[in-house]
Design a protein around this motif. Structure first.
Motif, PDB file in Angstrom:
ATOM      1  N   LYS A  49       0.828  -1.214   0.000  1.00 47.41           N
ATOM      2  CA  LYS A  49       0.000   0.000   0.000  1.00 47.41           C
ATOM      3  C   LYS A  49       0.859   1.260   0.000  1.00 47.41           C
ATOM      4  O   LYS A  49       0.663   2.156  -0.823  1.00 47.41           O
ATOM      5  N   SER A  50       1.804   1.294   0.921  1.00 44.35           N
ATOM      6  CA  SER A  50       2.667   2.487   1.005  1.00 44.35           C
ATOM      7  C   SER A  50       3.482   2.644  -0.263  1.00 44.35           C
ATOM      8  O   SER A  50       3.670   3.762  -0.761  1.00 44.35           O
ATOM      9  N   THR A  51       3.961   1.534  -0.776  1.00 47.76           N
ATOM     10  CA  THR A  51       4.788   1.598  -1.988  1.00 47.76           C
ATOM     11  C   THR A  51       3.988   2.162  -3.155  1.00 47.76           C
ATOM     12  O   THR A  51       4.482   3.008  -3.903  1.00 47.76           O
ATOM     13  N   MET A 161      -2.753  10.009   1.369  1.00 49.10           N
ATOM     14  CA  MET A 161      -2.555   9.910   2.810  1.00 49.10           C
ATOM     15  C   MET A 161      -2.230   8.471   3.202  1.00 49.10           C
ATOM     16  O   MET A 161      -2.990   7.555   2.920  1.00 49.10           O
ATOM     17  N   ASP A 162      -1.085   8.299   3.843  1.00 48.50           N
ATOM     18  CA  ASP A 162      -0.645   6.966   4.257  1.00 48.50           C
ATOM     19  C   ASP A 162      -0.930   6.757   5.735  1.00 48.50           C
ATOM     20  O   ASP A 162      -0.230   7.293   6.592  1.00 48.50           O
ATOM     21  N   GLU A 163      -1.946   6.009   6.028  1.00 51.29           N
ATOM     22  CA  GLU A 163      -2.388   5.783   7.405  1.00 51.29           C
ATOM     23  C   GLU A 163      -2.313   7.059   8.236  1.00 51.29           C
ATOM     24  O   GLU A 163      -1.648   7.107   9.265  1.00 51.29           O
ATOM     25  N   PRO A 164      -3.032   8.082   7.779  1.00 49.98           N
ATOM     26  CA  PRO A 164      -2.862   9.393   8.411  1.00 49.98           C
ATOM     27  C   PRO A 164      -3.381   9.436   9.839  1.00 49.98           C
ATOM     28  O   PRO A 164      -2.940  10.253  10.620  1.00 49.98           O
TER      29      PRO A 164
HETATM   30 MG   LIG Z   1       2.519   1.119   4.864  1.00 46.77          MG
END
Ligand SMILES: [Mg+2]
Ligand SMILES: Nc1ncnc2c1ncn2[C@@H]1O[C@H](COP(=O)(O)OP(=O)(O)OP(=O)(O)O)[C@@H](O)[C@H]1O
Lengths: 260, 271
Positions: A49-51, A161-164
């Motif tokens: 996901k982050s990638t 937004m990454d796990e904001p």
């Molecule tokens: Mg991540």
């Protein structure tokens, strides 16, 4: 569908590991994000996901595939794709107000307009009282709201937004989720939000892209059709018929992934 | 204890509970009282040879006499001048270079292998060659002080710059910052407090090399005065020199601490 603001096309990411060998983090992922919609990336830890988000932001190179914004391929980071990180990202040496003004300042927005816009967005995240405070004096949740205001005030076309809200307590988290609905309604900003909180995903998403892990692939695209447009109150969404069915379905998918 | 926090047993030793201002002052003065007490006691009871260890009263009288009668002031000034000039030059090179190395791996790849080799060469080993190159003027002394700190300073600043959090840099870039904005408006201000701390640590090292330079190759300055005093067995003057160097070092340290508080008020608000 010319409505699609963002197209992720057959994107793969292979990391070469320091000890030798390779790791396919993202494998042939494709999905689109409609203009003005909220797309949620959901999936177990390590599903890329982050990638994916970082590749859309232009912070990570792609091994294969393309990311198109308005049909233009993106190369490198840019202000039209604003990002909010999970980790603390305030500029400590600037007041909250200056933090929020930063993006506008480097993009040449005149000072008085900058100030006005900063005030508006700081008000929107409920921090008007703290506009002249240094971020180091704020709680974790307040700092995260500063980061959100800073990105929104820069008026990106897409908000990434990454796990904001991962580090926030339950109540603030809930407030922030509702704020994102407000923002999406008010400004029409397109958003991609990464989370592994199922409830958050269903509440926010116009579309959920569920990823499976090792390697990260799109397992299923889910549209929460039971929602009649956007609802501002989370409890109303949870009370809708169809909510718990979807929640159960996603939980089952998560469990399957976990057993892999 | 009157101002012990409620709900905590008042104890002298608490793990990481800050001491009160009063306890801090008592402790700080106490240790110095003890030091001078032992010194006075040792002198007056004849435990030590007064020629080798003169009593503190005599040393302080000597400090005053040195300033009043023997123009010690100009020795002190020349020492301070050497420290400041050499250190300013070192900073003028180290700050831009260190930040550039920390920001751009391409620059680091060139400079780091060079600098890390030099770091392990003790600067005093250059004294003979510096004297041959630059003669006996100020240049060899300044060069020694400069060489003594520059490689450490560059490395420290580069390390600190490299530690600027990735999120800050990436936030800037996704807000639309180009490389220069990222380096000058985000990385530099983020690393500045640590640069000042590195300077503070390295200034102490400059004082060390100053004394070496002045003892080995100088006729002026505090170190040279001490070497002159040794020839005539004036231990009181040697000790006076040591005390003055200590006092100067502390004054600079306090100055740096003050500067740090003034320049970076946002750091204090963390506590
Ligand atoms: Mg991540
Ligand atoms: N810089 C990197 N170098 C090598 N491998 C990496 C790197 N970044 C991520 N990976 C690997 O890629 C895979 C996907 O990572 P990613 O961080 O995108 O997952 P994620 O879905 O965001 O997980 P989480 O929910 O835990 O944040 C993981 O196996 C991870 O170890």
């Amino acid at each position: 569908m010319s409505q699609d603001l963002l197209k992720i096309r057959n994107v793969s990411k292979v990391f070469s590991l320091p000890k030798g060998g390779e790791l396919t983090a993202v494998d042939d992922v494709s999905f689109t994000v409609e203009k003005g919609s909220i797309c949620v990336l959901l999936g177990p830890s390590g599903s890329g996901k982050s990638t994916i988000l970082r590749m859309v932001a232009g912070l990570e190179s792609r091994t294969e595939g393309a990311v198109l914004l308005n049909d233009t391929p993106i190369e490198g980071p840019g202000r039209e794709r604003g990002m909010v990180f999970q980790a603390y990202s305030s500029f400590d040496w600037m007041s909250v107000g200056k933090n929020v003004e930063f993006g506008m300042k480097i993009n040449g927005v005149p000072a008085d307009e900058r100030r006005a816009r900063a005030e508006r967005f700081i008000g929107l995240v409920g921090l008007s009282k703290f506009i002249d405070t240094y971020p180091s004096r704020l709680s974790g949740g307040m700092r995260q709201r500063v980061a959100i205001a800073r990105t929104l005030a820069n008026e990106p076309e897409v908000l990434l937004m990454d796990e904001p809200f991962g580090a926030l307590d339950a109540e603030t988290r809930w407030q922030m989720q509702e704020l994102m609905i407000d923002v999406a309604e008010a400004s029409g900003t397109t958003m991609i939000i990464v989370t592994h909180d199922i409830e958050e995903a269903i509440f926010l998403a116009d579309k959920i892209v569920f990823l499976s892990s090792h390697p990260g692939r799109v397992k299923e695209e889910i549209t929460p059709l039971f929602k009649p447009g956007r609802l501002r109150n989370k409890e109303d969404v949870i009370a809708l018929p169809g909510y718990s069915e979807l929640e159960r379905k996603i939980m089952r998918m998560m469990r399957e992934e976990g057993h892999k | 204890m009157s101002n012990a926090p409620a709900g905590r047993k008042p104890r002298l030793m608490q793990v990481r509970v800050p001491v009160s201002r009063r306890q801090g002052l008592i402790s700080a003065f106490g240790i110095w009282f003890l030091f001078f007490g032992v010194w006075i006691l040792a002198s007056s009871l004849g435990w030590v040879n007064p020629i080798l260890v003169p009593p503190p009263g005599q040393v302080f009288a000597t400090i005053i006499r040195l300033f009043a009668e023997q123009d010690f002031g100009s020795d002190v000034m020349i020492s301070i001048f050497r420290v400041l000039i050499a250190f300013a030059l070192a900073c003028a090179v180290a700050v831009p270079l260190g930040v550039a190395m920390g920001a751009f791996p391409a620059i680091n790849a060139v400079i780091a292998p060079f600098v890390s080799a030099w770091r392990y060469l003790p600067a005093p080993s250059f004294i003979p060659i510096l004297l041959m190159w630059f003669g006996t003027g100020e240049t060899p002394k300044l060069a020694l002080l400069f060489l003594g700190v520059i490689f450490f300073l560059v490395t420290l600043i580069a390390d600190h710059t490299r530690e600027v959090r990735k999120e800050l840099i990436e936030t800037a870039m996704t807000l639309g910052a180009n490389r220069w904005v990222t380096v000058f408006q985000v990385m530099l201000p983020a690393v500045l407090p640590n640069i000042l701390i590195a300077m503070r640590q390295m200034l102490a090292v400059v004082w060390t090399y100053l004394v070496i330079a002045e003892i080995v190759a100088s006729t002026t300055g505090i170190g040279a005065m001490m070497m002159r005093a040794r020839r005539f067995l004036h231990t009181d003057e040697i000790l006076a020199g040591i005390i003055v160097i200590g006092a100067l070092g502390m004054a600079f340290d306090v100055g740096f601490a003050y500067l740090h508080r003034r320049l970076f008020p946002y750091l204090e608000e963390k506590r």
